[in-house]
Scaffold this motif. Structure first.
Motif, PDB file in Angstrom:
ATOM      1  N   TYR A  34      10.107  16.520  14.946  1.00 55.99           N
ATOM      2  CA  TYR A  34      10.340  15.578  13.910  1.00 55.99           C
ATOM      3  C   TYR A  34      11.921  15.706  13.620  1.00 55.99           C
ATOM      4  O   TYR A  34      12.779  14.776  13.749  1.00 55.99           O
ATOM      5  CB  TYR A  34       9.597  15.659  12.758  1.00 55.99           C
ATOM      6  N   ALA A  35      12.527  16.970  13.750  1.00 56.54           N
ATOM      7  CA  ALA A  35      13.879  17.160  13.302  1.00 56.54           C
ATOM      8  C   ALA A  35      14.670  16.701  14.692  1.00 56.54           C
ATOM      9  O   ALA A  35      15.913  16.033  14.408  1.00 56.54           O
ATOM     10  CB  ALA A  35      13.759  18.762  13.295  1.00 56.54           C
ATOM     11  N   LYS A  36      14.075  17.191  15.633  1.00 55.95           N
ATOM     12  CA  LYS A  36      14.858  16.498  16.852  1.00 55.95           C
ATOM     13  C   LYS A  36      14.881  15.131  17.137  1.00 55.95           C
ATOM     14  O   LYS A  36      16.160  14.516  17.204  1.00 55.95           O
ATOM     15  CB  LYS A  36      14.341  17.284  18.083  1.00 55.95           C
ATOM     16  N   GLN A  37      13.947  14.212  16.604  1.00 60.69           N
ATOM     17  CA  GLN A  37      13.845  12.897  16.688  1.00 60.69           C
ATOM     18  C   GLN A  37      14.862  12.231  15.508  1.00 60.69           C
ATOM     19  O   GLN A  37      15.507  11.436  15.766  1.00 60.69           O
ATOM     20  CB  GLN A  37      12.753  12.433  16.508  1.00 60.69           C
ATOM     21  N   CYS A  38      14.887  13.015  14.366  1.00 61.23           N
ATOM     22  CA  CYS A  38      15.730  12.633  13.350  1.00 61.23           C
ATOM     23  C   CYS A  38      17.249  12.920  13.872  1.00 61.23           C
ATOM     24  O   CYS A  38      17.848  11.952  13.623  1.00 61.23           O
ATOM     25  CB  CYS A  38      15.688  13.568  11.960  1.00 61.23           C
ATOM     26  N   PHE A  39      17.614  13.978  14.405  1.00 64.61           N
ATOM     27  CA  PHE A  39      18.789  14.025  15.020  1.00 64.61           C
ATOM     28  C   PHE A  39      19.179  13.173  16.112  1.00 64.61           C
ATOM     29  O   PHE A  39      20.447  12.487  16.018  1.00 64.61           O
ATOM     30  CB  PHE A  39      19.027  15.651  15.608  1.00 64.61           C
ATOM     31  N   ALA A  40      18.258  12.995  17.139  1.00 66.23           N
ATOM     32  CA  ALA A  40      18.412  11.740  18.249  1.00 66.23           C
ATOM     33  C   ALA A  40      18.909  10.271  17.456  1.00 66.23           C
ATOM     34  O   ALA A  40      19.538   9.739  18.049  1.00 66.23           O
ATOM     35  CB  ALA A  40      17.248  11.793  18.997  1.00 66.23           C
ATOM     36  N   LEU A  41      18.250  10.002  16.390  1.00 71.86           N
ATOM     37  CA  LEU A  41      18.141   8.743  15.784  1.00 71.86           C
ATOM     38  C   LEU A  41      19.417   8.722  14.791  1.00 71.86           C
ATOM     39  O   LEU A  41      19.467   7.638  14.396  1.00 71.86           O
ATOM     40  CB  LEU A  41      16.748   8.256  15.464  1.00 71.86           C
ATOM     41  N   GLY A  42      19.997   9.822  14.697  1.00 65.75           N
ATOM     42  CA  GLY A  42      21.453   9.926  13.572  1.00 65.75           C
ATOM     43  C   GLY A  42      21.031   9.984  12.114  1.00 65.75           C
ATOM     44  O   GLY A  42      21.720   9.540  11.494  1.00 65.75           O
ATOM     45  N   LYS A  43      19.680  10.447  12.186  1.00 63.94           N
ATOM     46  CA  LYS A  43      19.130  10.635  10.586  1.00 63.94           C
ATOM     47  C   LYS A  43      19.699  12.265  10.343  1.00 63.94           C
ATOM     48  O   LYS A  43      18.827  13.058  10.415  1.00 63.94           O
ATOM     49  CB  LYS A  43      17.826  10.371  10.377  1.00 63.94           C
ATOM     50  N   TYR A  44      20.889  12.325  10.177  1.00 66.75           N
ATOM     51  CA  TYR A  44      21.342  13.562   9.969  1.00 66.75           C
ATOM     52  C   TYR A  44      21.291  14.563   8.863  1.00 66.75           C
ATOM     53  O   TYR A  44      20.985  15.627   8.828  1.00 66.75           O
ATOM     54  CB  TYR A  44      22.959  13.668  10.432  1.00 66.75           C
TER      55      TYR A  44
ATOM     56  N   ARG B 105      18.138  14.383   7.101  1.00 59.85           N
ATOM     57  CA  ARG B 105      16.878  14.494   7.336  1.00 59.85           C
ATOM     58  C   ARG B 105      16.868  15.663   8.261  1.00 59.85           C
ATOM     59  O   ARG B 105      16.049  16.860   8.167  1.00 59.85           O
ATOM     60  CB  ARG B 105      15.937  13.513   7.863  1.00 59.85           C
ATOM     61  N   ALA B 106      17.598  15.654   9.293  1.00 61.70           N
ATOM     62  CA  ALA B 106      17.474  16.735  10.341  1.00 61.70           C
ATOM     63  C   ALA B 106      18.128  17.960   9.701  1.00 61.70           C
ATOM     64  O   ALA B 106      17.619  19.248  10.053  1.00 61.70           O
ATOM     65  CB  ALA B 106      18.572  16.240  11.710  1.00 61.70           C
ATOM     66  N   GLU B 107      19.126  17.987   9.099  1.00 62.72           N
ATOM     67  CA  GLU B 107      19.884  19.148   8.485  1.00 62.72           C
ATOM     68  C   GLU B 107      18.601  19.959   7.596  1.00 62.72           C
ATOM     69  O   GLU B 107      18.627  21.152   7.684  1.00 62.72           O
ATOM     70  CB  GLU B 107      20.886  18.934   7.797  1.00 62.72           C
ATOM     71  N   ASN B 108      17.943  19.091   6.798  1.00 67.93           N
ATOM     72  CA  ASN B 108      17.186  19.556   5.878  1.00 67.93           C
ATOM     73  C   ASN B 108      15.880  20.327   6.514  1.00 67.93           C
ATOM     74  O   ASN B 108      15.531  21.591   6.141  1.00 67.93           O
ATOM     75  CB  ASN B 108      16.267  18.603   4.946  1.00 67.93           C
ATOM     76  N   LEU B 109      15.490  20.114   7.650  1.00 71.17           N
ATOM     77  CA  LEU B 109      14.503  20.404   8.507  1.00 71.17           C
ATOM     78  C   LEU B 109      14.975  21.764   9.434  1.00 71.17           C
ATOM     79  O   LEU B 109      14.148  22.719   9.381  1.00 71.17           O
ATOM     80  CB  LEU B 109      13.913  19.554   9.380  1.00 71.17           C
TER      81      LEU B 109
ATOM     82  N   LEU C 264      20.342  25.774  15.793  1.00 67.87           N
ATOM     83  CA  LEU C 264      21.463  26.096  15.002  1.00 67.87           C
ATOM     84  C   LEU C 264      22.523  25.287  15.406  1.00 67.87           C
ATOM     85  O   LEU C 264      23.305  24.750  14.695  1.00 67.87           O
ATOM     86  CB  LEU C 264      21.701  27.499  15.457  1.00 67.87           C
ATOM     87  N   TYR C 265      22.706  24.891  16.816  1.00 69.96           N
ATOM     88  CA  TYR C 265      23.613  23.617  17.330  1.00 69.96           C
ATOM     89  C   TYR C 265      23.410  22.489  16.921  1.00 69.96           C
ATOM     90  O   TYR C 265      24.242  21.890  16.224  1.00 69.96           O
ATOM     91  CB  TYR C 265      23.551  23.866  18.792  1.00 69.96           C
ATOM     92  N   MET C 266      22.102  21.935  16.655  1.00 68.14           N
ATOM     93  CA  MET C 266      21.771  20.712  15.978  1.00 68.14           C
ATOM     94  C   MET C 266      22.206  20.725  14.362  1.00 68.14           C
ATOM     95  O   MET C 266      22.711  19.779  13.872  1.00 68.14           O
ATOM     96  CB  MET C 266      20.390  20.433  15.945  1.00 68.14           C
ATOM     97  N   LEU C 267      21.801  21.769  13.923  1.00 71.89           N
ATOM     98  CA  LEU C 267      22.191  21.967  12.428  1.00 71.89           C
ATOM     99  C   LEU C 267      23.742  21.707  12.357  1.00 71.89           C
ATOM    100  O   LEU C 267      24.373  21.151  11.402  1.00 71.89           O
ATOM    101  CB  LEU C 267      21.703  23.185  11.841  1.00 71.89           C
ATOM    102  N   ALA C 268      24.537  22.563  13.016  1.00 71.19           N
ATOM    103  CA  ALA C 268      25.894  22.647  12.774  1.00 71.19           C
ATOM    104  C   ALA C 268      26.366  21.118  13.160  1.00 71.19           C
ATOM    105  O   ALA C 268      27.336  20.443  12.383  1.00 71.19           O
ATOM    106  CB  ALA C 268      26.609  23.417  13.790  1.00 71.19           C
ATOM    107  N   MET C 269      25.925  20.226  14.303  1.00 75.26           N
ATOM    108  CA  MET C 269      26.175  18.961  14.495  1.00 75.26           C
ATOM    109  C   MET C 269      25.863  17.925  13.508  1.00 75.26           C
ATOM    110  O   MET C 269      26.568  17.011  12.881  1.00 75.26           O
ATOM    111  CB  MET C 269      25.914  18.627  15.846  1.00 75.26           C
ATOM    112  N   SER C 270      24.943  18.372  12.746  1.00 75.73           N
ATOM    113  CA  SER C 270      24.227  17.507  11.655  1.00 75.73           C
ATOM    114  C   SER C 270      25.113  17.421  10.490  1.00 75.73           C
ATOM    115  O   SER C 270      25.598  16.612  10.086  1.00 75.73           O
ATOM    116  CB  SER C 270      22.750  17.700  11.205  1.00 75.73           C
ATOM    117  N   GLN C 271      25.838  18.731  10.299  1.00 72.95           N
ATOM    118  CA  GLN C 271      26.534  18.915   9.107  1.00 72.95           C
ATOM    119  C   GLN C 271      28.036  18.552   9.293  1.00 72.95           C
ATOM    120  O   GLN C 271      28.644  17.776   8.521  1.00 72.95           O
ATOM    121  CB  GLN C 271      26.895  20.462   8.726  1.00 72.95           C
TER     122      GLN C 271
END
Length: 275
Positions: free
Chosen positions: A37-47, A49-53, A71-78
């Motif tokens: 779900y976090a990966k989908q959030c990230f892919a759809l630009g819902k950063y 939500r992605a960060e929280n997960l 960790l990489y997706m978290l950094a990019m979401s931030q």
């Protein structure tokens, strides 16, 4: 494979739903489900939500490739959420923890990029700017052949210009304060001297700056005003110094639009010094 595709499709459907669905996922003990779900959030630009997960995923998936990706997706979401201070720290943590990762190069670059985005205007404290310069330089040292090298070099020049502007503004401020008092006193002399020293140090540190003439002009003007506002025992020596500075300015910038200022100062200096 079919099960995974169904799961991904279901995730996309959930993402289009309300916040209640997100809360269910957030509280779920099915970590694979939360990760997808976090990966989908990230892919759809819902950063957000992605960060929280992803914050929990890093520890829950510790020792796996998914922890690294989290960790990489978290950094990019931030970063995409404009939380540049947090992003720079997370990218730095990623590069330190996974220096051989396929994401390591971009993580190193984005340490500098995050600090660059958060760097203040020249009038303010430039500690973040210095941090960004150091981060970009470290990136260039580790990845000299990176495709991101030209962008990092451009950013370095831009950040260095910001430091030069900071020095120019400081020197100009000292000069302005020198004339503020309007009479001969220790504060007046101190401010003109500070303007001269600040400008001279900047020229030594940044000898090829595009503001080189601006610094030279400030030095010349400050030395002349210092002479004008000096006590009797210092006036002659300081007028000679100001005259020399004016000639030096004309030699270096013979076509300057400020040429008339130098010539005017020379004329006034000669009246005090004598031909």
């Amino acid at each position: 494979m079919k099960i995974r595709l169904v799961l991904v499709g279901f995730m996309a459907m959930l993402l289009s739903g309300c916040a209640g669905e997100f809360n269910k996922v957030f509280k779920s003990s099915d970590y694979d489900y939360r990760y997808e779900y976090a990966k989908q959030c990230f892919a759809l630009g819902k950063y957000s939500r992605a960060e929280n997960l992803l914050i929990d995923m890093i520890s829950l998936k510790k020792g796996t490739d998914e922890a690294q990706e989290s960790l990489y997706m978290l950094a990019m979401s931030q970063y995409m959420n404009s939380d540049y201070e947090a992003a720079s720290e997370t990218f730095r943590k990623f590069f330190t923890t996974y220096p051989k990762s396929p994401y390591a190069e971009r993580a190193s670059f984005y340490v500098g990029q995050s600090l660059y985005r958060g760097a203040p205007e020249p009038r303010l404290d430039q500690t973040p700017t210095i941090g960004a310069i150091n981060a970009y330089q470290q990136f260039l040292d580790f990845f000299p052949n990176s495709k991101l090298r030209p962008e990092a070099q451009d950013r370095l020049l831009e950040l260095q210009d910001k430091l030069v502007q900071k020095e120019l503004l400081s020197a100009q401020l000292y000069y302005n304060l020198g004339g503020y008092f309007g009479n001969v006193n220790s504060n007046t002399e101190s401010n003109y001297i500070s303007s001269i020293i600040t400008a001279q140090n900047a020229l030594k540190t940044y000898p090829y700056s595009k503001w080189r003439e601006d610094f030279a002009l400030l030095i010349m003007k400050s030395k002349f005003q210092l002479a004008e506002n000096s006590s009797a025992d210092k006036r002659l020596e300081r007028y000679r110094d100001a005259e020399d500075e004016c000639y030096g300015f004309l030699n270096e910038y013979p076509d300057s639009e400020n040429k008339s200022i130098a010539e005017k100062y020379i004329s006034k200096c000669k009246k005090v010094i004598g031909d």
